[in-house]
Design a protein around this motif. Structure first.
Motif, PDB file in Angstrom:
ATOM      1  N   GLN A  17     -31.062  24.018  24.500  1.00 30.27           N
ATOM      2  CA  GLN A  17     -31.473  24.348  25.865  1.00 30.27           C
ATOM      3  C   GLN A  17     -31.004  25.746  26.256  1.00 30.27           C
ATOM      4  O   GLN A  17     -31.750  26.507  26.872  1.00 30.27           O
ATOM      5  N   GLN A  18     -29.775  26.107  25.900  1.00 26.34           N
ATOM      6  CA  GLN A  18     -29.264  27.435  26.233  1.00 26.34           C
ATOM      7  C   GLN A  18     -30.050  28.529  25.503  1.00 26.34           C
ATOM      8  O   GLN A  18     -30.359  29.572  26.093  1.00 26.34           O
ATOM      9  N   ILE A  19     -30.388  28.288  24.246  1.00 27.19           N
ATOM     10  CA  ILE A  19     -31.186  29.264  23.502  1.00 27.19           C
ATOM     11  C   ILE A  19     -32.576  29.379  24.113  1.00 27.19           C
ATOM     12  O   ILE A  19     -33.110  30.481  24.275  1.00 27.19           O
ATOM     13  N   ALA A  20     -33.162  28.249  24.490  1.00 24.23           N
ATOM     14  CA  ALA A  20     -34.470  28.270  25.149  1.00 24.23           C
ATOM     15  C   ALA A  20     -34.392  29.015  26.481  1.00 24.23           C
ATOM     16  O   ALA A  20     -35.314  29.763  26.835  1.00 24.23           O
ATOM     17  N   ASP A  21     -33.307  28.839  27.217  1.00 25.90           N
ATOM     18  CA  ASP A  21     -33.128  29.544  28.487  1.00 25.90           C
ATOM     19  C   ASP A  21     -33.058  31.051  28.265  1.00 25.90           C
ATOM     20  O   ASP A  21     -33.645  31.831  29.024  1.00 25.90           O
ATOM     21  N   GLU A  97     -39.642  25.292  17.057  1.00 25.08           N
ATOM     22  CA  GLU A  97     -40.246  24.017  17.459  1.00 25.08           C
ATOM     23  C   GLU A  97     -39.196  23.031  17.973  1.00 25.08           C
ATOM     24  O   GLU A  97     -39.523  22.073  18.661  1.00 25.08           O
ATOM     25  N   ALA A  98     -37.930  23.271  17.676  1.00 30.83           N
ATOM     26  CA  ALA A  98     -36.856  22.388  18.141  1.00 30.83           C
ATOM     27  C   ALA A  98     -36.319  22.787  19.510  1.00 30.83           C
ATOM     28  O   ALA A  98     -35.478  22.097  20.078  1.00 30.83           O
ATOM     29  N   LEU A  99     -36.819  23.901  20.052  1.00 33.95           N
ATOM     30  CA  LEU A  99     -36.327  24.379  21.347  1.00 33.95           C
ATOM     31  C   LEU A  99     -37.181  23.843  22.485  1.00 33.95           C
ATOM     32  O   LEU A  99     -38.408  23.813  22.378  1.00 33.95           O
ATOM     33  N   PRO A 100     -36.545  23.460  23.578  1.00 33.23           N
ATOM     34  CA  PRO A 100     -37.305  22.975  24.748  1.00 33.23           C
ATOM     35  C   PRO A 100     -37.844  24.160  25.563  1.00 33.23           C
ATOM     36  O   PRO A 100     -37.388  24.449  26.661  1.00 33.23           O
ATOM     37  N   LEU A 101     -38.838  24.851  25.011  1.00 30.28           N
ATOM     38  CA  LEU A 101     -39.395  26.031  25.672  1.00 30.28           C
ATOM     39  C   LEU A 101     -40.344  25.619  26.792  1.00 30.28           C
ATOM     40  O   LEU A 101     -40.914  24.527  26.778  1.00 30.28           O
ATOM     41  N   LEU A 102     -40.532  26.516  27.742  1.00 31.74           N
ATOM     42  CA  LEU A 102     -41.394  26.232  28.882  1.00 31.74           C
ATOM     43  C   LEU A 102     -42.858  26.468  28.566  1.00 31.74           C
ATOM     44  O   LEU A 102     -43.737  25.999  29.260  1.00 31.74           O
ATOM     45  N   GLY A 103     -43.129  27.219  27.543  1.00 29.32           N
ATOM     46  CA  GLY A 103     -44.497  27.582  27.203  1.00 29.32           C
ATOM     47  C   GLY A 103     -44.770  29.004  27.651  1.00 29.32           C
ATOM     48  O   GLY A 103     -44.185  29.499  28.598  1.00 29.32           O
TER      49      GLY A 103
END
Length: 144
Positions: A17-21, A97-103
């Motif tokens: 989540q932090q990496i995606a942020d 693909e494992a990151l919860p990205l927003l798109g």
């Protein structure tokens, strides 16, 4: 036109989540500031390449340097350029693909950056060498 390239290390293990942020914030902020370049995140280390207006880049770099999630901030290149090496901004991660990205984030898997002739490494030879050197610093990548 200006280019600023630096490496840093995560001050602690970062969650997906932090990496995606970080990826989402970079995407939004760099696009808003008209900056292009790349952020590579791998094994707690970052390679960040920013291109565009020098004032905007220096502001962005200072925010990153002040971010408690980063340490060991080292500038590899800071100079005027004639042409951008990147047409957009891209985030590269081992397993995006494992990151919860927003798109909407422009992302690529690390394996796409590995071929020496990968277009993701940018159009400038100096930048391509900086990317090569960053990737070569990982023993696991050398063995692959």
């Amino acid at each position: 036109m200006y280019r600023f390239v630096f490496v840093s290390t995560a001050s602690q293990d970062l969650s997906a989540q932090q990496i995606a942020d970080i990826a989402g914030a970079c995407h939004r902020n760099n696009r808003k500031a008209g900056l292009t370049g790349m952020l590579v995140a791998h094994q707690g280390r970052f390679l960040h390449i920013l291109e565009g207006d020098e004032t905007a880049i220096r502001r962005r770099a200072q925010k990153i340097q002040d971010d408690p999630r980063h340490r060991d901030f080292e500038v590899l290149q800071a100079r005027d350029i004639q042409m951008r090496a990147f047409k957009d901004w891209i985030f590269v991660h081992e397993t995006p693909e494992a990151l919860p990205l927003l798109g909407g984030e422009n992302i690529a898997p690390l394996r796409a950056l590995l071929p020496i002739n990968s277009a993701l490494r940018g159009r400038d030879l100096t930048v391509r060498h900086l990317v090569r050197d960053f990737l070569a610093s990982f023993k696991q990548l050398l063995a692959a």
